[in-house]
Write a protein that holds these residues in place. Sequence first.
Motif, PDB file in Angstrom:
ATOM      1  N   ALA A   1       0.828  -1.212   0.000  1.00 16.81           N
ATOM      2  CA  ALA A   1       0.000   0.000   0.000  1.00 16.81           C
ATOM      3  C   ALA A   1       0.857   1.254   0.000  1.00 16.81           C
ATOM      4  CB  ALA A   1      -0.938  -0.005   1.198  1.00 16.81           C
ATOM      5  N   GLN A   2       0.443   2.232  -0.808  1.00 19.40           N
ATOM      6  CA  GLN A   2       1.103   3.525  -0.845  1.00 19.40           C
ATOM      7  C   GLN A   2       0.500   4.446   0.221  1.00 19.40           C
ATOM      8  OE1 GLN A   2       0.717   4.785  -4.935  1.00 19.40           O
ATOM      9  NE2 GLN A   2       2.209   3.283  -5.678  1.00 19.40           N
ATOM     10  N   HIS A   3       0.947   5.689   0.223  1.00 18.41           N
ATOM     11  CA  HIS A   3       0.552   6.603   1.282  1.00 18.41           C
ATOM     12  C   HIS A   3      -0.960   6.826   1.319  1.00 18.41           C
ATOM     13  CE1 HIS A   3       0.875   9.729   4.234  1.00 18.41           C
ATOM     14  NE2 HIS A   3       0.189  10.567   3.464  1.00 18.41           N
ATOM     15  N   ALA A   4      -1.529   6.617   2.501  1.00 15.81           N
ATOM     16  CA  ALA A   4      -2.963   6.815   2.750  1.00 15.81           C
ATOM     17  C   ALA A   4      -3.837   5.972   1.814  1.00 15.81           C
ATOM     18  CB  ALA A   4      -3.325   8.295   2.642  1.00 15.81           C
ATOM     19  N   LYS A   5      -3.295   4.845   1.366  1.00 16.35           N
ATOM     20  CA  LYS A   5      -4.036   3.977   0.454  1.00 16.35           C
ATOM     21  C   LYS A   5      -4.288   2.587   1.036  1.00 16.35           C
ATOM     22  CE  LYS A   5      -4.243   6.873  -3.052  1.00 16.35           C
ATOM     23  NZ  LYS A   5      -5.529   7.411  -3.530  1.00 16.35           N
ATOM     24  N   SER A   6      -4.021   2.417   2.319  1.00 16.77           N
ATOM     25  CA  SER A   6      -4.151   1.083   2.914  1.00 16.77           C
ATOM     26  C   SER A   6      -5.585   0.565   2.843  1.00 16.77           C
ATOM     27  CB  SER A   6      -3.681   1.111   4.378  1.00 16.77           C
ATOM     28  OG  SER A   6      -2.284   1.283   4.442  1.00 16.77           O
ATOM     29  N   TYR A   7      -6.559   1.424   3.087  1.00 23.90           N
ATOM     30  CA  TYR A   7      -7.967   1.003   3.041  1.00 23.90           C
ATOM     31  C   TYR A   7      -8.371   0.638   1.620  1.00 23.90           C
ATOM     32  CZ  TYR A   7     -13.068   1.190   3.760  1.00 23.90           C
ATOM     33  OH  TYR A   7     -14.416   0.906   3.811  1.00 23.90           O
ATOM     34  N   ALA A   8      -7.962   1.467   0.653  1.00 24.55           N
ATOM     35  CA  ALA A   8      -8.294   1.190  -0.748  1.00 24.55           C
ATOM     36  C   ALA A   8      -7.544  -0.045  -1.256  1.00 24.55           C
ATOM     37  CB  ALA A   8      -7.952   2.401  -1.613  1.00 24.55           C
ATOM     38  N   HIS A   9      -6.330  -0.251  -0.777  1.00 21.81           N
ATOM     39  CA  HIS A   9      -5.502  -1.371  -1.244  1.00 21.81           C
ATOM     40  C   HIS A   9      -6.005  -2.705  -0.720  1.00 21.81           C
ATOM     41  CE1 HIS A   9      -1.942  -4.030  -1.463  1.00 21.81           C
ATOM     42  NE2 HIS A   9      -1.577  -3.277  -2.484  1.00 21.81           N
ATOM     43  N   SER A  10      -6.382  -2.739   0.539  1.00 18.16           N
ATOM     44  CA  SER A  10      -6.821  -3.993   1.173  1.00 18.16           C
ATOM     45  C   SER A  10      -8.045  -3.722   2.046  1.00 18.16           C
ATOM     46  CB  SER A  10      -5.680  -4.587   2.013  1.00 18.16           C
ATOM     47  OG  SER A  10      -4.543  -4.849   1.238  1.00 18.16           O
ATOM     48  N   PRO A  11      -9.195  -3.423   1.421  1.00 20.78           N
ATOM     49  CA  PRO A  11     -10.377  -3.023   2.204  1.00 20.78           C
ATOM     50  C   PRO A  11     -10.871  -4.067   3.194  1.00 20.78           C
ATOM     51  CG  PRO A  11     -10.921  -3.359  -0.125  1.00 20.78           C
ATOM     52  CD  PRO A  11      -9.447  -3.380  -0.028  1.00 20.78           C
ATOM     53  N   LYS A  12     -10.810  -5.333   2.842  1.00 23.34           N
ATOM     54  CA  LYS A  12     -11.293  -6.374   3.746  1.00 23.34           C
ATOM     55  C   LYS A  12     -10.390  -6.500   4.966  1.00 23.34           C
ATOM     56  CE  LYS A  12     -13.774  -9.167   0.324  1.00 23.34           C
ATOM     57  NZ  LYS A  12     -13.873 -10.493  -0.333  1.00 23.34           N
ATOM     58  N   LEU A  13      -9.082  -6.523   4.735  1.00 20.87           N
ATOM     59  CA  LEU A  13      -8.125  -6.603   5.841  1.00 20.87           C
ATOM     60  C   LEU A  13      -8.251  -5.372   6.737  1.00 20.87           C
ATOM     61  CD1 LEU A  13      -5.622  -7.758   7.306  1.00 20.87           C
ATOM     62  CD2 LEU A  13      -4.206  -6.544   5.604  1.00 20.87           C
ATOM     63  N   TYR A  14      -8.344  -4.220   6.131  1.00 18.50           N
ATOM     64  CA  TYR A  14      -8.452  -2.959   6.872  1.00 18.50           C
ATOM     65  C   TYR A  14      -9.709  -2.957   7.733  1.00 18.50           C
ATOM     66  CZ  TYR A  14      -7.603   2.116   7.415  1.00 18.50           C
ATOM     67  OH  TYR A  14      -7.316   3.368   7.899  1.00 18.50           O
ATOM     68  N   THR A  15     -10.832  -3.297   7.124  1.00 13.45           N
ATOM     69  CA  THR A  15     -12.105  -3.298   7.843  1.00 13.45           C
ATOM     70  C   THR A  15     -12.090  -4.303   8.985  1.00 13.45           C
ATOM     71  OG1 THR A  15     -13.280  -2.643   5.837  1.00 13.45           O
ATOM     72  CG2 THR A  15     -14.597  -3.624   7.602  1.00 13.45           C
ATOM     73  N   ARG A  16     -11.593  -5.494   8.711  1.00 18.57           N
ATOM     74  CA  ARG A  16     -11.558  -6.554   9.721  1.00 18.57           C
ATOM     75  C   ARG A  16     -10.690  -6.142  10.913  1.00 18.57           C
ATOM     76  NH1 ARG A  16     -10.145 -10.224   6.504  1.00 18.57           N
ATOM     77  NH2 ARG A  16      -7.903 -10.345   6.927  1.00 18.57           N
ATOM     78  N   THR A  17      -9.525  -5.560  10.625  1.00 20.44           N
ATOM     79  CA  THR A  17      -8.601  -5.160  11.687  1.00 20.44           C
ATOM     80  C   THR A  17      -9.184  -4.028  12.538  1.00 20.44           C
ATOM     81  OG1 THR A  17      -6.735  -5.769  10.264  1.00 20.44           O
ATOM     82  CG2 THR A  17      -6.261  -4.390  12.189  1.00 20.44           C
ATOM     83  N   VAL A  18      -9.750  -3.029  11.865  1.00 22.29           N
ATOM     84  CA  VAL A  18     -10.347  -1.896  12.574  1.00 22.29           C
ATOM     85  C   VAL A  18     -11.536  -2.350  13.414  1.00 22.29           C
ATOM     86  CG1 VAL A  18     -11.681   0.225  12.230  1.00 22.29           C
ATOM     87  CG2 VAL A  18      -9.528  -0.112  10.990  1.00 22.29           C
ATOM     88  N   LYS A  19     -12.372  -3.195  12.843  1.00 25.85           N
ATOM     89  CA  LYS A  19     -13.552  -3.686  13.572  1.00 25.85           C
ATOM     90  C   LYS A  19     -13.145  -4.458  14.820  1.00 25.85           C
ATOM     91  CE  LYS A  19     -17.857  -6.322  13.103  1.00 25.85           C
ATOM     92  NZ  LYS A  19     -17.713  -6.973  14.418  1.00 25.85           N
ATOM     93  N   HIS A  20     -12.186  -5.342  14.683  1.00 24.05           N
ATOM     94  CA  HIS A  20     -11.734  -6.147  15.821  1.00 24.05           C
ATOM     95  C   HIS A  20     -11.162  -5.258  16.917  1.00 24.05           C
ATOM     96  CE1 HIS A  20      -8.860  -8.726  18.082  1.00 24.05           C
ATOM     97  NE2 HIS A  20      -9.825  -9.615  17.964  1.00 24.05           N
ATOM     98  N   PHE A  21     -10.388  -4.247  16.513  1.00 21.93           N
ATOM     99  CA  PHE A  21      -9.794  -3.326  17.477  1.00 21.93           C
ATOM    100  C   PHE A  21     -10.881  -2.539  18.216  1.00 21.93           C
ATOM    101  CE2 PHE A  21      -8.086   0.904  18.501  1.00 21.93           C
ATOM    102  CZ  PHE A  21      -6.973   0.569  19.268  1.00 21.93           C
ATOM    103  N   LEU A  22     -11.848  -2.021  17.478  1.00 24.25           N
ATOM    104  CA  LEU A  22     -12.915  -1.235  18.098  1.00 24.25           C
ATOM    105  C   LEU A  22     -13.796  -2.101  18.982  1.00 24.25           C
ATOM    106  CD1 LEU A  22     -13.915   1.076  15.119  1.00 24.25           C
ATOM    107  CD2 LEU A  22     -12.707   1.751  17.207  1.00 24.25           C
TER     108      LEU A  22
END
Length: 314
Positions: A288-309
């Motif tokens: 992932a490039q700068h500020a593109k982590s969510y766009a690059h890997s939306p499922k991983l990003y969502t899953r990680t954020v959800k679990h943390f919250l």
Amino acid sequence: MTKRKKHWLVGLLIAVVIICIGIGGAGYYFYNMAVARGKKGFVNTSLTIKKNDPNRTQKLWYKNAKKYTWHEMSATGHLKLVASYVPASKKTNKTIVIAHGFGGSSANMGAYAGLFHELGYNVLLPDDRGNGRSQGNYIGYGWPDRLDYLKWIKQVIHKNGQQSEITVFGTSMGGATTMMVSGEKTPKQVKAFIEDCGYTSVYDEIVYQAKSMYNIPQYPLVPVVSAINYLKNGYTFKQASSLNQVKKNHKPMLFIHGTNDTFVPTKMVYRLYAADKGPKQLLLVKGAQHAKSYAHSPKLYTRTVKHFLDKYMK
């Protein structure tokens, strides 16, 4: 003193004055480019939503969502600040406060607002001083803004109740803002922080960008620009340190960074993560490039954020 020596000293003095004027002029030029309010040509803040955008659904939702306008006064400078608030579909006392990036505004954070809305949270998206609809003639890189965010947090508690649970989230400059907030004394209602690709300090980031974008060395220009910023805005770039702030943080923080980030280099996140004193988690998004982590890997990003919250916003 001989006549020759006098001529030599006068010539040296003139040369020094010319050099100082030149450095000062260059300092003001780069101050206007990096700090003063205005459109930044090297930053993409387009609001166009492309058909192939991985975050298209979230961005379209935010674009069309009914937004409530909130107002606040800045912690310093008597500036009128503006934010957009969107309540969750189902009433909740859980709110995500979203900090935007450099040269942008709340309007550029639709993807993340949509993500947190899908997860069931209220979202509050301030425009930082010097950005968007808020007043101000300079970009604070998160440092003066950290105190403004404390006021936004208190407004959430005032409007949504003492039972509020709040997480502060931000990307890029917003990630740094999030970390800078974490080093302050925050209300008990602030449960956690999520920072995405924030820098270690304003000084480190400007040194890096001066070299990366313009091949300009650190000395003497960056200290000069920092001094100009101190005279105009009351703080130096070294004072504006996310690294020093996370050393004071004891609340949970999720650090996110793309491994191909060349705008805020990935190496910065390792120092930040190591320095943080609270419960912490690190997500490196490969490729992932700068500020593109969510766009690059939306499922991983969502899953990680959800679990943390889910862990800290109970």
